[in-house]
Design an enzyme around this catalytic site. Structure first.
Site, short mmCIF file in Angstrom:
data_model
loop_
_atom_site.label_atom_id
_atom_site.label_comp_id
_atom_site.label_asym_id
_atom_site.label_seq_id
_atom_site.Cartn_x
_atom_site.Cartn_y
_atom_site.Cartn_z
N HIS A 106 29.34 1.07 40.32
CA HIS A 106 29.00 0.70 41.70
C HIS A 106 30.23 0.47 42.59
O HIS A 106 30.33 1.05 43.65
CB HIS A 106 28.12 -0.55 41.67
CG HIS A 106 27.75 -1.07 43.03
ND1 HIS A 106 26.72 -0.54 43.77
CD2 HIS A 106 28.28 -2.06 43.78
CE1 HIS A 106 26.63 -1.18 44.92
NE2 HIS A 106 27.57 -2.11 44.96
N GLU A 114 23.50 -7.90 37.14
CA GLU A 114 23.64 -7.08 38.34
C GLU A 114 25.04 -7.21 38.97
O GLU A 114 25.19 -7.73 40.07
CB GLU A 114 22.56 -7.41 39.37
CG GLU A 114 21.15 -7.14 38.88
CD GLU A 114 20.12 -7.26 39.98
OE1 GLU A 114 20.27 -6.56 41.00
OE2 GLU A 114 19.20 -8.06 39.83
N HIS A 166 28.17 -6.35 41.09
CA HIS A 166 28.41 -5.51 42.27
C HIS A 166 29.90 -5.49 42.60
O HIS A 166 30.68 -4.83 41.94
CB HIS A 166 27.56 -5.99 43.44
CG HIS A 166 26.12 -5.64 43.32
ND1 HIS A 166 25.66 -4.36 43.46
CD2 HIS A 166 25.03 -6.40 43.06
CE1 HIS A 166 24.34 -4.33 43.29
NE2 HIS A 166 23.94 -5.55 43.04
N GLU A 214 24.93 -10.63 40.97
CA GLU A 214 23.87 -10.94 41.93
C GLU A 214 22.95 -12.06 41.46
O GLU A 214 22.17 -12.60 42.25
CB GLU A 214 23.07 -9.68 42.27
CG GLU A 214 22.33 -9.82 43.58
CD GLU A 214 21.84 -8.50 44.15
OE1 GLU A 214 20.85 -8.54 44.90
OE2 GLU A 214 22.44 -7.45 43.86
#
Length: 297
Positions: free
Chosen positions: A231, A271, A273, A288
């Site tokens: 990502h 999650e 990022h 996250e």
């Protein structure tokens, strides 16, 4: 590829609904983090002091944040289509964009003294001065979903086109060049300028790390797990680049010659990022689920 054991310090910064998203090191020697679902900006010092600053809208979607040339932090507000600014003491202001519904996302402070940003839904690259004057540069195609951007070593900005599966270059005068990627459905997102003078990017759709030189030569390095969904990416102090694997719950590093190492994160389905190197030289990763993880090798 090697998988190494690493130690992570877990630093709670919010509840699981606030969504820590992007990180940057501020001029005050602290880390600044966007809380995308809460409409807040968090400030975290290396010794663990945490402050959170509410924005004027809980639904504005603060996304990518960067240090500005004026000693403040600047960030995109992807849901209400504004550019935000916060001082190191927490004073907040924002500026509307001329294109409705443009969805600003990526942002970087450029050598021309302005902040540059992408517009996900507007097919534009934007520029904003520190006094709030906005200029927009339309892309030569539609539906491209311009995502992240970074300054290059060639007096230009480089950016990813997630739905056009290409890398773009824009000069400070607004001249745009596009470089299609060789892999179908690559869907690039994060991009950074490596210490080797090339631009490094992640292909979330293809599970690869890409490298493009300023003359347009592209190399791609497959990750061991093609479904890992890389990502974000950041250049490291040792010459390698570090990236998050959102779909595999890992962070990884890649050397200029393509050697990859990966590290499992300590919280399941966290999650990951954005990531950034802090003022203490450590790598910080926004999870996250409400945590910033500090990597200790």
């Amino acid at each position: 590829m090697t998988r190494r054991t690493a130690s992570f310090q877990q630093i709670p910064v919010s509840d699981a609904d606030a969504g820590p998203y992007a990180l940057t090191t501020g001029p005050d020697g602290a880390l600044w983090c966007t809380l995308v679902h809460a409409g807040q900006i968090a400030r975290l010092t290396p010794d663990g002091q945490l402050d959170r600053f509410a924005l004027d809208s809980a639904d504005c979607g603060p996304s990518v944040i960067t240090s500005g040339p004026d000693g403040a932090l600047w960030f995109t507000r992807s849901r209400d289509h504004r550019i935000g600014r916060i001082t190191v003491t927490g004073e907040v202001s924002s500026f509307p964009l001329p294109t409705p519904g443009s969805g600003p996302f990526g942002m970087v402070s450029a050598p021309d003294g302005a902040l540059w940003f992408t517009q996900l839904h507007g097919d534009r690259i934007g520029r904003i001065t520190t006094d709030g004057r906005v200029t927009e540069f339309p892309l030569p195609l539609s539906g491209a979903f311009p995502s992240a951007l970074t300054t290059g070593p060639d007096d230009a900005l480089w950016f990813t086109l997630n739905q056009a599966h290409a890398i773009g270059r824009i000069s400070f005068d607004g001249d745009i060049t596009l470089h299609p990627l060789p892999t179908e459905n690559a869907a690039p997102v994060g991009i950074t300028c490596g210490r080797d003078g090339a631009l490094w990017f992640v292909e979330i759709g293809a599970g690869r790390i890409g490298r493009i030189t300023t003359d347009g030569r592209i190399d791609e390095f497959p990750l061991p797990d093609p479904s890992s969904r890389p990502h974000a990416i950041a250049a490291g102090p040792a010459g390698d680049c570090w990236f998050t694997e959102w779909g595999a719950n890992r962070v990884g590093s890649i050397t200029p010659d393509g050697r990859i190492e990966e590290y499992d994160l300590p919280i399941a389905s966290s999650e990951p990022h954005g990531l950034a190197f802090g003022p203490d030289g450590a790598l910080y990763v926004a999870l996250e689920v409400g945590v910033v993880a500090r990597l200790v090798l």
